[in-house]
Write a protein that holds these residues in place. Sequence first.
Motif, PDB file in Angstrom:
ATOM      1  N   GLY A   1       0.812  -1.215   0.000  1.00  0.00           N
ATOM      2  CA  GLY A   1       0.000   0.000   0.000  1.00  0.00           C
ATOM      3  C   GLY A   1       0.838   1.254   0.000  1.00  0.00           C
ATOM      4  O   GLY A   1       1.683   1.461  -0.853  1.00  0.00           O
ATOM      5  N   GLY A   2       0.627   2.093   1.021  1.00  0.00           N
ATOM      6  CA  GLY A   2       1.233   3.423   1.045  1.00  0.00           C
ATOM      7  C   GLY A   2       2.691   3.472   1.436  1.00  0.00           C
ATOM      8  O   GLY A   2       3.293   4.551   1.397  1.00  0.00           O
ATOM      9  N   GLU A   3       3.267   2.353   1.855  1.00  0.00           N
ATOM     10  CA  GLU A   3       4.703   2.308   2.164  1.00  0.00           C
ATOM     11  C   GLU A   3       5.134   3.438   3.095  1.00  0.00           C
ATOM     12  O   GLU A   3       6.171   4.074   2.915  1.00  0.00           O
ATOM     13  N   GLY A   4       4.303   3.687   4.117  1.00  0.00           N
ATOM     14  CA  GLY A   4       4.616   4.703   5.114  1.00  0.00           C
ATOM     15  C   GLY A   4       4.050   6.081   4.814  1.00  0.00           C
ATOM     16  O   GLY A   4       4.053   6.958   5.683  1.00  0.00           O
ATOM     17  N   LEU A   5       3.544   6.290   3.598  1.00  0.00           N
ATOM     18  CA  LEU A   5       3.043   7.613   3.202  1.00  0.00           C
ATOM     19  C   LEU A   5       1.521   7.646   3.080  1.00  0.00           C
ATOM     20  O   LEU A   5       0.970   8.596   2.510  1.00  0.00           O
ATOM     21  N   GLU A   6       0.846   6.627   3.633  1.00  0.00           N
ATOM     22  CA  GLU A   6      -0.611   6.564   3.475  1.00  0.00           C
ATOM     23  C   GLU A   6      -1.319   7.761   4.112  1.00  0.00           C
ATOM     24  O   GLU A   6      -2.349   8.234   3.597  1.00  0.00           O
ATOM     25  N   GLU A   7      -0.794   8.275   5.229  1.00  0.00           N
ATOM     26  CA  GLU A   7      -1.439   9.426   5.865  1.00  0.00           C
ATOM     27  C   GLU A   7      -1.300  10.681   5.004  1.00  0.00           C
ATOM     28  O   GLU A   7      -2.241  11.482   4.901  1.00  0.00           O
ATOM     29  N   ASP A   8      -0.136  10.869   4.399  1.00  0.00           N
ATOM     30  CA  ASP A   8       0.040  11.996   3.484  1.00  0.00           C
ATOM     31  C   ASP A   8      -0.925  11.894   2.312  1.00  0.00           C
ATOM     32  O   ASP A   8      -1.492  12.899   1.866  1.00  0.00           O
ATOM     33  N   LEU A   9      -1.110  10.690   1.800  1.00  0.00           N
ATOM     34  CA  LEU A   9      -1.989  10.496   0.654  1.00  0.00           C
ATOM     35  C   LEU A   9      -3.447  10.684   1.039  1.00  0.00           C
ATOM     36  O   LEU A   9      -4.232  11.264   0.276  1.00  0.00           O
ATOM     37  N   LYS A  10      -3.812  10.226   2.244  1.00  0.00           N
ATOM     38  CA  LYS A  10      -5.190  10.453   2.701  1.00  0.00           C
ATOM     39  C   LYS A  10      -5.451  11.946   2.899  1.00  0.00           C
ATOM     40  O   LYS A  10      -6.548  12.431   2.591  1.00  0.00           O
ATOM     41  N   ASN A  11      -4.459  12.666   3.384  1.00  0.00           N
ATOM     42  CA  ASN A  11      -4.611  14.118   3.522  1.00  0.00           C
ATOM     43  C   ASN A  11      -4.829  14.772   2.154  1.00  0.00           C
ATOM     44  O   ASN A  11      -5.688  15.660   2.004  1.00  0.00           O
ATOM     45  N   ALA A  12      -4.047  14.331   1.170  1.00  0.00           N
ATOM     46  CA  ALA A  12      -4.208  14.883  -0.184  1.00  0.00           C
ATOM     47  C   ALA A  12      -5.596  14.566  -0.735  1.00  0.00           C
ATOM     48  O   ALA A  12      -6.218  15.399  -1.402  1.00  0.00           O
ATOM     49  N   GLN A  13      -6.090  13.371  -0.433  1.00  0.00           N
ATOM     50  CA  GLN A  13      -7.434  12.988  -0.879  1.00  0.00           C
ATOM     51  C   GLN A  13      -8.491  13.879  -0.211  1.00  0.00           C
ATOM     52  O   GLN A  13      -9.419  14.364  -0.874  1.00  0.00           O
ATOM     53  N   GLU A  14      -8.357  14.088   1.078  1.00  0.00           N
ATOM     54  CA  GLU A  14      -9.320  14.920   1.806  1.00  0.00           C
ATOM     55  C   GLU A  14      -9.295  16.373   1.328  1.00  0.00           C
ATOM     56  O   GLU A  14     -10.312  17.067   1.358  1.00  0.00           O
ATOM     57  N   GLU A  15      -8.122  16.813   0.862  1.00  0.00           N
ATOM     58  CA  GLU A  15      -7.987  18.182   0.359  1.00  0.00           C
ATOM     59  C   GLU A  15      -8.364  18.292  -1.116  1.00  0.00           C
ATOM     60  O   GLU A  15      -8.187  19.345  -1.733  1.00  0.00           O
ATOM     61  N   ASP A  16      -8.862  17.190  -1.690  1.00  0.00           N
ATOM     62  CA  ASP A  16      -9.281  17.134  -3.095  1.00  0.00           C
ATOM     63  C   ASP A  16      -8.111  17.449  -4.029  1.00  0.00           C
ATOM     64  O   ASP A  16      -8.268  18.104  -5.064  1.00  0.00           O
ATOM     65  N   ARG A  17      -6.930  16.934  -3.653  1.00  0.00           N
ATOM     66  CA  ARG A  17      -5.735  17.125  -4.490  1.00  0.00           C
ATOM     67  C   ARG A  17      -5.244  15.831  -5.119  1.00  0.00           C
ATOM     68  O   ARG A  17      -4.298  15.854  -5.917  1.00  0.00           O
ATOM     69  N   LEU A  18      -5.832  14.680  -4.777  1.00  0.00           N
ATOM     70  CA  LEU A  18      -5.329  13.381  -5.220  1.00  0.00           C
ATOM     71  C   LEU A  18      -6.270  12.774  -6.252  1.00  0.00           C
ATOM     72  O   LEU A  18      -7.472  12.625  -5.992  1.00  0.00           O
ATOM     73  N   PHE A  19      -5.717  12.387  -7.416  1.00  0.00           N
ATOM     74  CA  PHE A  19      -6.533  11.851  -8.504  1.00  0.00           C
ATOM     75  C   PHE A  19      -5.839  10.651  -9.145  1.00  0.00           C
ATOM     76  O   PHE A  19      -4.613  10.642  -9.315  1.00  0.00           O
TER      77      PHE A  19
END
Length: 516
Positions: A229-247
């Motif tokens: 999965g996120g290899e330690g960066l899953e929280e950063d990626l979830k934050n980007a998703q919540e901020e509508d920056r991840l696609f």
Amino acid sequence: MGDVVRDIPRHIAESGDSVHVLTPAYGRLHKKGAFLQELHFIYRGQPTTAFLYEVQGKRPVANIKHYVIDHPDIKSGNIADIYMNDFTQPFFTDACTFSLFCVAAAEAIKEDAFKKLDIVHLHDWHTSLMLFLRRYHYDYKDPLEKIRFVYSIHNLAIQGIRPFDGNYSSLKAFFPYVDYNEEELKDPRYPDCINLMALGIRFADTVHTVSDSYKENIQQPSNFPHFIGGEGLEEDLKNAQEEDRLFGILNGCNYKNYTTVRRGKLYPHALRALLAGMEDQEKAYKHEFLRHTSEKVIALVEKKPAFICSSVARLTEQKFYFFKEDPALLESMLRRLKKDNGVYILLGTGAPDYEELFRSFSYAHENFIFINIQSEEVIDSLYLESNVYLMPSLFEPCGISQMLAMRNGQPCMVHNTGGLKDTVIHNKTGFVFGGETFEEKKINFMQVFDALLILFFENKDKWRAISREAKKQKFTWQSSVKLYYSLLYKITYNVPQTEKSKARRTKKNTDENVMK
């Protein structure tokens, strides 16, 4: 990454927008280019000069210009003449190369070398320091803040982690006089280090993964080897998703103007490639094995197999961990193939331990042909002439090989992950294996492999139907580019004239059908 950087600009250019493609020169790419200007900047606390060249693309395309940056410290690596394999300090040399490249690129933008820019599109950790410069560097804050920055993740597992200080290849060494906030930059697992992949995720205006399923996968924690999965960066990626920056936007494949080979030429192409490898003195350590492989290919000419399974890939943990962790799985697969006079042809180079594993299997199993060199003609022939294409990737951000095989009507057997999950439908366009645990996946692998062999030999109509459905699938770059504009770039997509004409023809045909 190479496919994206080659193909996406061409489709952007078709819409009438201008594209500037910038890469390091690696000590060679500038030699036939046209010198444009010197770039003067501070690097490692010292005045530094790099050189910007315009170079020709492989074929000229209107609205696209290619540039490289040359500097004595930007050299060819020992992996594909680009990256360096630093065993004791991962990313040591590459971080030096790309930190220098990024500050030179920022200087080129500051000096308007590319005129007005609306978007800067960064790829993987190698370019994320541009975002560091935009946020913290006194010389580049203003010119870079005016531009929208997009960050594409091609492989989250490669993160470019380096120390903050105390090392020649550290952030402090690169930019000793720049003040920055360690809390905003630190790796979640190694607090004394900067994570350059995380930097891109945290600071880009939009973040892009190369398939939608991979975007979902990497927001979950890894549980190696059962799930990557996120290899330690899953929280950063979830934050980007919540901020509508991840696609998540799936990569594409070319369906016109691509190189083709003649059917029936697999074995001649393989023999020519192997003979060329034996003449290459840099491959002297492989000569004995290449002769061995040539003899196996000649045996296939004399007695053609009834079924060909193939793979083309760099030999890494990502691509072939299933076989490295449990060689008995590969042995079981080869025994099953042998019952039906089938062979497995694997073409690839890569990590020494994987090469050694596959060489030992080639000596032990007559129906395993390991072509341990690179050859475009052989690769194209395998995509055309194999009966099934195998991709047992542990994880896969997108994958292009399955698209290339399906383009020729060749079903694929893939692991239920990332972009493979998004492109292959089990028993409709190909075959998919999976499971909750690694053990379950290995069991299901053999179940699916056995079932597809039975289908091939006992139900030709069903097999042909799956092949036809595989060939019907179209993963076009045009579709991807439209989503780039709307989701990543946040600007209007100008429909190319060719697409407008096609739309008018479709509407006319529809109107005629209605009138009838």
